[in-house]
Write a protein that holds these residues in place. Structure first.
Motif, PDB file in Angstrom:
ATOM      1  N   THR A  93      -7.334  -6.218  -4.300  1.00 57.65           N
ATOM      2  CA  THR A  93      -6.471  -5.144  -3.826  1.00 57.65           C
ATOM      3  C   THR A  93      -6.040  -5.433  -2.389  1.00 57.65           C
ATOM      4  N   ALA A  94      -4.876  -4.918  -2.042  1.00 60.58           N
ATOM      5  CA  ALA A  94      -4.378  -5.102  -0.680  1.00 60.58           C
ATOM      6  C   ALA A  94      -5.293  -4.418   0.330  1.00 60.58           C
ATOM      7  N   PHE A  95      -5.831  -3.263  -0.035  1.00 56.95           N
ATOM      8  CA  PHE A  95      -6.739  -2.571   0.885  1.00 56.95           C
ATOM      9  C   PHE A  95      -8.005  -3.384   1.110  1.00 56.95           C
ATOM     10  N   GLY A  96      -8.535  -4.013   0.062  1.00 56.52           N
ATOM     11  CA  GLY A  96      -9.725  -4.829   0.212  1.00 56.52           C
ATOM     12  C   GLY A  96      -9.487  -6.024   1.122  1.00 56.52           C
ATOM     13  N   VAL A  97      -8.335  -6.679   0.971  1.00 56.13           N
ATOM     14  CA  VAL A  97      -7.998  -7.805   1.848  1.00 56.13           C
ATOM     15  C   VAL A  97      -7.856  -7.334   3.288  1.00 56.13           C
ATOM     16  N   PHE A  98      -7.191  -6.209   3.475  1.00 62.03           N
ATOM     17  CA  PHE A  98      -7.021  -5.657   4.829  1.00 62.03           C
ATOM     18  C   PHE A  98      -8.370  -5.317   5.457  1.00 62.03           C
ATOM     19  N   LEU A  99      -9.258  -4.680   4.680  1.00 60.13           N
ATOM     20  CA  LEU A  99     -10.569  -4.302   5.206  1.00 60.13           C
ATOM     21  C   LEU A  99     -11.365  -5.523   5.628  1.00 60.13           C
ATOM     22  N   MET A 100     -11.406  -6.549   4.778  1.00 58.89           N
ATOM     23  CA  MET A 100     -12.158  -7.752   5.109  1.00 58.89           C
ATOM     24  C   MET A 100     -11.534  -8.483   6.284  1.00 58.89           C
ATOM     25  N   ARG A 101     -10.223  -8.546   6.333  1.00 58.63           N
ATOM     26  CA  ARG A 101      -9.561  -9.242   7.431  1.00 58.63           C
ATOM     27  C   ARG A 101      -9.875  -8.575   8.762  1.00 58.63           C
ATOM     28  N   GLN A 102      -9.862  -7.240   8.799  1.00 57.74           N
ATOM     29  CA  GLN A 102     -10.131  -6.533  10.038  1.00 57.74           C
ATOM     30  C   GLN A 102     -11.551  -6.785  10.535  1.00 57.74           C
ATOM     31  N   PHE A 103     -12.508  -6.859   9.642  1.00 55.04           N
ATOM     32  CA  PHE A 103     -13.874  -7.090  10.080  1.00 55.04           C
ATOM     33  C   PHE A 103     -14.117  -8.546  10.438  1.00 55.04           C
ATOM     34  N   PHE A 104     -13.403  -9.465   9.812  1.00 52.40           N
ATOM     35  CA  PHE A 104     -13.524 -10.869  10.214  1.00 52.40           C
ATOM     36  C   PHE A 104     -13.048 -11.070  11.647  1.00 52.40           C
ATOM     37  N   LEU A 132       0.820  -1.210   0.000  1.00 56.78           N
ATOM     38  CA  LEU A 132       0.000   0.000   0.000  1.00 56.78           C
ATOM     39  C   LEU A 132       0.851   1.256   0.000  1.00 56.78           C
ATOM     40  N   MET A 133       2.100   1.136   0.445  1.00 59.70           N
ATOM     41  CA  MET A 133       2.986   2.295   0.497  1.00 59.70           C
ATOM     42  C   MET A 133       3.784   2.476  -0.790  1.00 59.70           C
ATOM     43  N   VAL A 134       3.619   1.569  -1.750  1.00 56.13           N
ATOM     44  CA  VAL A 134       4.341   1.662  -3.015  1.00 56.13           C
ATOM     45  C   VAL A 134       3.513   2.490  -3.990  1.00 56.13           C
ATOM     46  N   PRO A 135       4.016   3.611  -4.490  1.00 57.13           N
ATOM     47  CA  PRO A 135       3.254   4.415  -5.462  1.00 57.13           C
ATOM     48  C   PRO A 135       2.990   3.635  -6.742  1.00 57.13           C
ATOM     49  N   PHE A 136       1.840   3.924  -7.345  1.00 59.92           N
ATOM     50  CA  PHE A 136       1.481   3.214  -8.569  1.00 59.92           C
ATOM     51  C   PHE A 136       2.474   3.498  -9.690  1.00 59.92           C
ATOM     52  N   GLN A 137       3.092   4.673  -9.693  1.00 61.92           N
ATOM     53  CA  GLN A 137       4.042   5.017 -10.752  1.00 61.92           C
ATOM     54  C   GLN A 137       5.237   4.069 -10.773  1.00 61.92           C
ATOM     55  N   ILE A 138       5.531   3.427  -9.634  1.00 67.88           N
ATOM     56  CA  ILE A 138       6.665   2.505  -9.590  1.00 67.88           C
ATOM     57  C   ILE A 138       6.315   1.166 -10.228  1.00 67.88           C
ATOM     58  N   VAL A 139       5.112   0.674  -9.980  1.00 68.47           N
ATOM     59  CA  VAL A 139       4.702  -0.639 -10.513  1.00 68.47           C
ATOM     60  C   VAL A 139       4.040  -0.516 -11.881  1.00 68.47           C
ATOM     61  N   MET A 140       3.921   0.690 -12.382  1.00 65.60           N
ATOM     62  CA  MET A 140       3.237   0.915 -13.655  1.00 65.60           C
ATOM     63  C   MET A 140       3.927   0.200 -14.813  1.00 65.60           C
ATOM     64  N   LEU A 141       5.242   0.354 -14.919  1.00 72.17           N
ATOM     65  CA  LEU A 141       5.978  -0.272 -16.013  1.00 72.17           C
ATOM     66  C   LEU A 141       5.998  -1.793 -15.911  1.00 72.17           C
ATOM     67  N   PRO A 142       6.274  -2.383 -14.735  1.00 73.64           N
ATOM     68  CA  PRO A 142       6.182  -3.853 -14.646  1.00 73.64           C
ATOM     69  C   PRO A 142       4.796  -4.391 -15.000  1.00 73.64           C
ATOM     70  N   LEU A 143       3.744  -3.673 -14.591  1.00 80.08           N
ATOM     71  CA  LEU A 143       2.396  -4.108 -14.950  1.00 80.08           C
ATOM     72  C   LEU A 143       2.180  -4.079 -16.454  1.00 80.08           C
ATOM     73  N   LEU A 144       2.675  -3.032 -17.099  1.00 77.69           N
ATOM     74  CA  LEU A 144       2.534  -2.934 -18.548  1.00 77.69           C
ATOM     75  C   LEU A 144       3.258  -4.070 -19.251  1.00 77.69           C
ATOM     76  N   ILE A 145       4.455  -4.416 -18.765  1.00 74.37           N
ATOM     77  CA  ILE A 145       5.195  -5.533 -19.356  1.00 74.37           C
ATOM     78  C   ILE A 145       4.437  -6.847 -19.165  1.00 74.37           C
ATOM     79  N   MET A 146       3.847  -7.032 -17.998  1.00 73.87           N
ATOM     80  CA  MET A 146       3.058  -8.242 -17.739  1.00 73.87           C
ATOM     81  C   MET A 146       1.847  -8.314 -18.658  1.00 73.87           C
TER      82      MET A 146
END
Length: 268
Positions: free
Chosen positions: A143-154, A109-123
């Motif tokens: 998404t990591a946020f979605g997993v975190f949200l669901m885990r906290q409520f579980f 969640l702390m990684v900016p999207f601009q950093i993973v943008m190029l690897p995602l495009l290559i994939m």
């Protein structure tokens, strides 16, 4: 009837600040091109409904809306399913390295999207998904946020519910689907609304991975009303109003679940 409090003196100016851009957008969408360039802005001399028809006629706005809806709907369904399964696993199943894996996932969640943008495009290019709706869907299925949200409520649900279901012979998956998830409707609605807003309003990733007009989303397609030297502001604002109507409808119908989920999280 509740009497106004001192808090309203703060909330009313803040509400006016939030509403002003929306009001300006509506006014420009029914103005002429000359009136949209006035400063300071004012009320239009008449209502130009033709701007909405021109926006639909001069660009495949309907096709862009359908693409955005398909991408958003599939991403919402993917997040509700995959994030629920992953959140339940992190909250209830003990496995080797589970805590480390959870914190590593949160670190993304702390990684900016601009950093993973190029690897995602290559994939996406290696999978042959460039310039397709699949390239817009695949990175947002979970998404990591979605997993975190669901885990906290579980973790807030009592384990006795699961133990009672297991004693009755229910499997772990059946317990999740028929016992736990029905109790988490506000949380699921919150995740659905947030995922829909994120995917519907996303501009940067479609700008990178989509080129042809047939696969553009509405946010990317609206830039066609902007030229190198001039911009047709009434048409652009008319298209923007149409693009925001689904977002307002989704939030309107899911508002009570959204507020209930936030309130429950704050109380806990």
């Amino acid at each position: 009837m509740r009497r106004p409090s001192a808090l309203h003196l703060v909330l009313l100016p803040l509400s006016a600040v939030m509403v002003t851009p929306l009001v300006w957008m509506l006014l420009v969408s029914v103005s002429t091109q000359q009136e949209s360039r006035r400063f300071p802005p004012g009320l239009p001399s008449g209502i130009e409904w033709e701007n909405y028809l021109a926006a639909m006629r001069d660009a495949p706005l309907g096709s862009w809306l359908v693409n955005s809806f398909v991408v958003s709907a599939v991403c919402v369904a993917g997040n509700l399913l995959l994030c629920s399964l992953a959140g339940y696993a992190f909250a209830r199943i003990r496995f080797f390295g589970g805590r480390v894996a959870f914190f590593l996932m949160l670190a993304t969640l702390m990684v900016p999207f601009q950093i993973v943008m190029l690897p995602l495009l290559i994939m996406m290019r290696s999978l042959g998904l460039v310039d397709t709706l699949g390239a817009l869907i695949a990175p947002n299925l979970a998404t990591a946020f979605g997993v975190f949200l669901m885990r906290q409520f579980f973790t807030t649900l009592p384990r006795e519910l699961e133990e009672a279901a297991r004693i009755d012979g229910a499997s772990r998956l059946r317990t999740l689907l028929q016992v736990l998830l029905p109790l988490m409707r506000p949380t699921l609605a919150t995740l659905a609304v947030l995922t829909f807003l994120q995917t519907w309003n996303d501009f940067l990733w479609p700008l990178i991975v989509v080129q042809s007009p047939d696969t553009m989303t509405v946010q990317l397609g609206l830039q066609s009303f902007q030229g190198a030297h001039t911009t047709n502001w009434p048409k652009l604002m008319a298209g923007t109003v149409l693009s925001q109507l689904p977002v307002l409808l989704v939030f309107f119908f899911a508002q009570r679940f959204f507020v209930r989920s936030v309130a429950a999280a704050g109380i806990k």
